[in-house]
Design an enzyme around this catalytic site. Sequence first.
Site, short mmCIF file in Angstrom:
data_model
loop_
_atom_site.label_atom_id
_atom_site.label_comp_id
_atom_site.label_asym_id
_atom_site.label_seq_id
_atom_site.Cartn_x
_atom_site.Cartn_y
_atom_site.Cartn_z
N GLU A 255 -6.54 3.81 -5.53
CA GLU A 255 -7.41 3.48 -5.42
C GLU A 255 -8.54 4.78 -5.61
OE1 GLU A 255 -10.16 4.05 -1.15
OE2 GLU A 255 -8.10 4.93 -1.27
N ASP B 58 -3.52 4.27 -2.34
CA ASP B 58 -4.95 5.37 -1.34
C ASP B 58 -4.33 6.73 -1.98
OD1 ASP B 58 -5.65 4.68 0.89
OD2 ASP B 58 -4.83 6.57 1.38
N HIS C 7 -11.22 -4.04 3.22
CA HIS C 7 -10.92 -2.61 4.73
C HIS C 7 -11.88 -1.67 4.89
CE1 HIS C 7 -7.94 -0.42 3.03
NE2 HIS C 7 -7.93 -0.16 3.59
N ASP C 8 -12.10 -0.96 4.25
CA ASP C 8 -13.40 0.14 4.07
C ASP C 8 -14.71 0.15 3.56
OD1 ASP C 8 -11.43 1.31 4.27
OD2 ASP C 8 -11.11 2.14 2.33
N ASP D 18 0.78 -1.05 -0.04
CA ASP D 18 0.53 -0.14 0.11
C ASP D 18 1.08 1.41 0.33
OD1 ASP D 18 -2.49 1.27 0.69
OD2 ASP D 18 -3.23 -0.44 1.36
C1 NOJ Z 1 -8.70 4.62 2.11
C2 NOJ Z 1 -8.46 3.65 2.78
O1 NOJ Z 1 -8.78 2.13 2.19
C3 NOJ Z 1 -8.34 4.15 4.16
O2 NOJ Z 1 -8.44 2.90 5.15
C4 NOJ Z 1 -8.51 5.14 4.28
O3 NOJ Z 1 -9.13 5.95 5.63
C5 NOJ Z 1 -8.05 6.32 3.46
N1 NOJ Z 1 -7.77 5.68 2.37
C6 NOJ Z 1 -6.73 7.66 4.25
O4 NOJ Z 1 -5.79 6.65 3.76
#
Ligand code: NOJ
Length: 563
Positions: free
Chosen positions: A258, A204, A329-330, A100
């Site tokens: 992302e 990210d 994970h989000d 990441d």
């Molecule tokens: C995306 C990540 O997947 C998430 O877990 C994070 O809180 C935010 N970006 C900020 O880095």
Amino acid sequence: MSNKTRWYKDSFVYQIYPRSFCDSNGDGIGDIQGIISKLDYIQDLGVKAIWLSPIYKSPNYDNGYDISDYRDISPEFGSLDDFKKLISEMHKRDLKLIMDLVVNHTSFEHEWFIKSKESTDNEFRDYYFWRKGRGKNGKKPPNNWTSRFGGSAWTYDEKTGEWYLHLFTKEQPDLNWDNPKVRKEVEDIVNFWLDLGVDGFRCDVITYISKAKDLPNGKWHPFVRGDEHFTHGPNIHTYLRELSKNGFSKKDTMIVGEGAGVNLEQALIYTNEENEELDNVFHFEHMETDFYKQVLPRKFKLTNLKKIFSRWQLGLFQKGWNSLYFENHDFPRSLKRFTGDYKDKRVEAAKMLAISLYMQQGTPYIYQGQEIGMTNYPFESIDDFQDVVVTNVRRVFGVFEPLFRPIILKVLKVRARDNARTPMQWDDSENAGFTKGTPWFLINPNYTEINTKNDLLNHDSILNFYKKLIKYRLNNEVIIKGYYQEYNSGNEDLHVYIRTYNGVTILVVCNYKNKEVSFNPHPETVNKNCNLVLHNYGYDRPVLEPMILRPYEALVYELNKTK
Ligand code: NOJ
């Protein structure tokens, strides 16, 4: 042009959230040695790469997405030596490692930020966005942007009397990519990890790195303001190409971005091979079918999901590259979201979702635990959530929080990221085999039934089905390269599509509902030699004909092939 082999077009990627994967030393937190101990399990699944959520040094305000040292490993996960061992053990097993890369922001404990805060004219000041406030005495934030985690995107600093920008928590100050020194630092970080052997990066919130000049106010919206000025900002493509040239493309990497706020038009630019920016992006459109702006729950309609699938499948065909995911994970676990009240049909529903998604074109991602059908945690109290987003949301409600608590809890139960962050369920022993100590987070009580040990022993389990599906998909030209065409688009129960390549057609039929649904094959697909290759009920539909599909039944036929 780069010499990439584009191995990711024919590879499943398995995402590990290290904190919750496997704890080797009994401190209740997953670690690198724990991951090493499970590499055979991952290899056996058939995936070709692992994406590791951040393991760098971090004060953990956002579980590692706030990095204080980009060149070191957080002690709770292990050491650089452990990391080197991990890479070598992975490469031995033909597994690639995707790290990441969190460079839209750092932690507020990063030395750049610490130095940057000291005065208004130090050499690190311009690594971040420092601005004077508005209004009398500058006590109002410089603009109206909101943090993605709630509240203003600006925090005031007493020492220098200025504000700094953070699109996430105040402990995650945004880096100023317009400063060439910042871009050079990021390149060096990328090369540091490439030299250590990593095979790619998941970038990210990469779509946020370029902000509009002068940081203008955003359009008014009750809780999301400013996006239009920091999503795909003016220099985003220039910065990515530069980073690719000086970093990413030095090896045979996979770079996935992302893509917060990414639409098809932008994805076409990011993932067009000639542009050399990103190899695939995670867009969020399908993840918003049941949550408005990813936040407020709304009724899920299969027709909306299918429309999004079709648009992306057709839009990127031969022009870009997609990523296929239902979990990370989000987001909460996928089962309830997309298949509703599955009752005793969890296994059928999970297999159906896998078929519906993974027969499409793109790089498929599996989030830890998805392969055994892990579910949301049965939260009963608002105090059981750990995610910083929850703390922030509660803070935003201020003194009214207790009044709104029942509603907040109701939304969090279905939406909170914590749902996907409970520890991995390995077996039915204490703490689900995740740790011998006290786990850092709640373990879903259903671990006695839902765990990898059970699934490995049961021939018809979700896990064994995933293995079959992965094996079927790998090296399958029709799935890798074929055209996608949807049938029955207006149908609220069925997802039906074909993939075609070189005279071979694969037909996919999925019943998204926990009820019987009738299905009439499209005339183009009948009267052809057919071969049932994947199914979630048993081999009892060898012939493609009108049928009543059972709850969550899913079928994959190869057509035109001589048996
Ligand atoms: C995306 C990540 O997947 C998430 O877990 C994070 O809180 C935010 N970006 C900020 O880095």
